[in-house]
Scaffold this active site. Structure first.
Site, PDB file in Angstrom:
ATOM      1  N   ASP A  12      -3.565 -20.371 -18.805  1.00 36.00           N
ATOM      2  CA  ASP A  12      -3.484 -20.420 -17.337  1.00 36.00           C
ATOM      3  C   ASP A  12      -3.817 -21.805 -16.791  1.00 36.00           C
ATOM      4  O   ASP A  12      -4.296 -21.938 -15.666  1.00 36.00           O
ATOM      5  CB  ASP A  12      -4.418 -19.376 -16.701  1.00 36.00           C
ATOM      6  CG  ASP A  12      -4.203 -17.983 -17.272  1.00 36.00           C
ATOM      7  OD1 ASP A  12      -3.050 -17.530 -17.259  1.00 36.00           O
ATOM      8  OD2 ASP A  12      -5.175 -17.363 -17.742  1.00 36.00           O
ATOM      9  N   HIS A  40       3.441 -17.456 -16.489  1.00 35.23           N
ATOM     10  CA  HIS A  40       3.194 -18.493 -15.503  1.00 35.23           C
ATOM     11  C   HIS A  40       4.274 -18.463 -14.438  1.00 35.23           C
ATOM     12  O   HIS A  40       5.342 -17.887 -14.635  1.00 35.23           O
ATOM     13  CB  HIS A  40       3.099 -19.880 -16.146  1.00 35.23           C
ATOM     14  CG  HIS A  40       4.287 -20.261 -16.972  1.00 35.23           C
ATOM     15  ND1 HIS A  40       4.252 -20.273 -18.349  1.00 35.23           N
ATOM     16  CD2 HIS A  40       5.533 -20.630 -16.628  1.00 35.23           C
ATOM     17  CE1 HIS A  40       5.434 -20.640 -18.811  1.00 35.23           C
ATOM     18  NE2 HIS A  40       6.225 -20.865 -17.792  1.00 35.23           N
TER      19      HIS A  40
END
Length: 430
Positions: A12, A40
């Site tokens: 992340d 993502h």
């Protein structure tokens, strides 16, 4: 030539944004390992696209995309994700994606088993995404898995899937809620649809490298989730670092020009496992809220804390970054003081430990040594050059560079594609 974009923490970090920025110059964008557990978002032309299994180079209409051999491939997610991209206006996506015929298939069976294995672990559960990634890699290593090319041999495919299901049924009994015949029936349709995408990825990549194509490779997950080098057993089931890229794509290591480590300006982690700089008080909550820290794949809130340079230095030693991308620096805009972990300390002896130990009990026993740096207390999203940044922000960046020994060439200052300062371009080979 090849450029690699790798996560340096627990995922992340914002790898997709840099991929989006660099992929217009790429002729091929590839993924090497992992599965649809990765996730993502990319904002391009005002539209937000979510990527899980597919390479995010699909946002570039001139870029071919490849899913490499070490990926565990969930067929329904592949087609679903392509459809969602089309619905949002991306054109010609079906003609710009290829899948290695050596990929192992991630079945719905694996997801069912994943949940049962987490229940078995109880308090020691890993905190997986529940997508069946671990069981898929387990069957791969046990040599009982099914590869993409075997889908096209109906007899072999059905025999192997039934054997796999029978083995799990023997282990879990009635707890396993799964109908193997339903999954076999679904693959009768997939068998026809998949043929156009399947390729010998080894030959494909060799020809691309021989022709001097510009190849952009996006890592999934991150180094601290690597099966060998992460905080085992609280890791994913694939090699997420440099080694996994070379294996998963059979890429010539001498033709890798750039290895860019993506590092968030603070630290986050999803699921269980060690996180030395986690802040459970006001700072952690503030980072979570301002940074909108919840997962694209699962929606789970991310644990938040300060930047850990012990972790980043360890990650650098393994992945050999040639440059760094510092992301989400703007999330620190309103902090009076910013803490950075520079070492761990044995509370008994007071001795500082500058490395990241393999033994999680030893890691747990260590205290964190922090360096405090002044915040800048002003928004930086409108800053377009390095020297537009407040001097305190520049000092933060330069402290990280000096500590790790790698130049920070990209600085994320906001959520949009254009919110990225590019500096020290001499460290990046075009």
């Amino acid at each position: 030539m090849a450029t690699l974009i790798l996560g340096s923490q627990w995922g992340d970090e914002g790898k997709g944004k840099l991929t989006d920025i660099l992929c217009p110059k790429a002729q091929i964008c590839a993924r090497a390992a992992g599965g649809h557990n990765a996730g993502h978002s990319i904002v391009a032309n005002g539209v937000e696209y979510d990527f899980h299994l597919l390479p995010s180079g699909l946002v570039n209409p001139n870029c071919m995309n490849l899913i490499g051999s070490s990926v565990v491939f969930h067929v329904p997610s592949f087609f679903s994700e392509l459809s969602k991209l089309e619905e949002k206006g991306l054109t010609d996506v079906h003609n710009r994606i290829l899948v290695s015929d050596r990929c192992h298939v991630n079945f719905d069976l694996h997801a069912a088993v994943d949940g049962l294995e987490e229940v078995e672990l109880g308090d020691r559960k890993i905190g997986t995404t529940g997508r069946g990634i671990g069981p898929s890699y387990s069957t791969k290593m046990a040599r009982s898995g099914v590869r993409i090319h075997e889908i096209f041999n109906e007899e072999i495919f059905e025999r192997k899937l039934r054997q796999l299901a029978a083995g799990y049924k023997k282990r879990f009994g009635d707890l396993l809620k799964y109908d193997v015949e339903e999954e076999i029936a679904r693959f009768k349709e997939y068998r026809v649809k998949l043929a156009r995408y399947t390729v010998d990825a080894i030959q494909y990549m060799k020809e691309a490298q021989d022709r001097g194509y510009k190849i952009l490779i996006e890592g999934a997950n991150a180094l601290m989730l690597d099966i060998d080098y992460g905080t085992y057993p609280y890791v994913t089931s694939s090699n997420t670092g440099l080694g996994g890229i070379i294996t998963g794509l059979a890429i010539n290591p001498t033709k890798i020009d750039n290895i860019i480590g993506v590092v968030k300006a603070y630290t986050t982690r999803v699921g269980g496992g060690p996180f030395k700089t986690e802040d459970l008080e006001e700072a952690g909550t503030k980072l979570q809220e301002i940074g909108r820290e919840w997962g694209v794949s699962t929606g789970r809130k991310r644990r938040c804390g300060w930047l850990d340079l012990v972790v980043l230095k360890y990650s650098t030693a393994i992945n050999n970054y040639t440059a760094l991308n510092l992301t989400k620096l703007d999330i620190l805009d309103t902090f009076e003081t910013i803490k950075v972990a520079v070492a761990y300390k044995d509370p008994q002896t007071g001795e500082e430990v500058e490395y990241f130990p393999a033994d999680l009990d030893i890691l747990d026993s260590l205290e964190v040594v922090y360096k405090e740096l002044p915040g800048w207390n002003k928004p930086i999203t409108d800053c377009k050059t390095y020297y537009d940044l407040p001097k305190e922000a520049r000092a933060y960046i330069e402290f990280i560079e000096e500590f790790v020994g790698v130049p920070i060439c990209y600085i994320g200052t906001g959520p949009k594609r254009e919110d990225m300062i590019v500096r020290k371009t001499s460290a990046i080979k075009e």
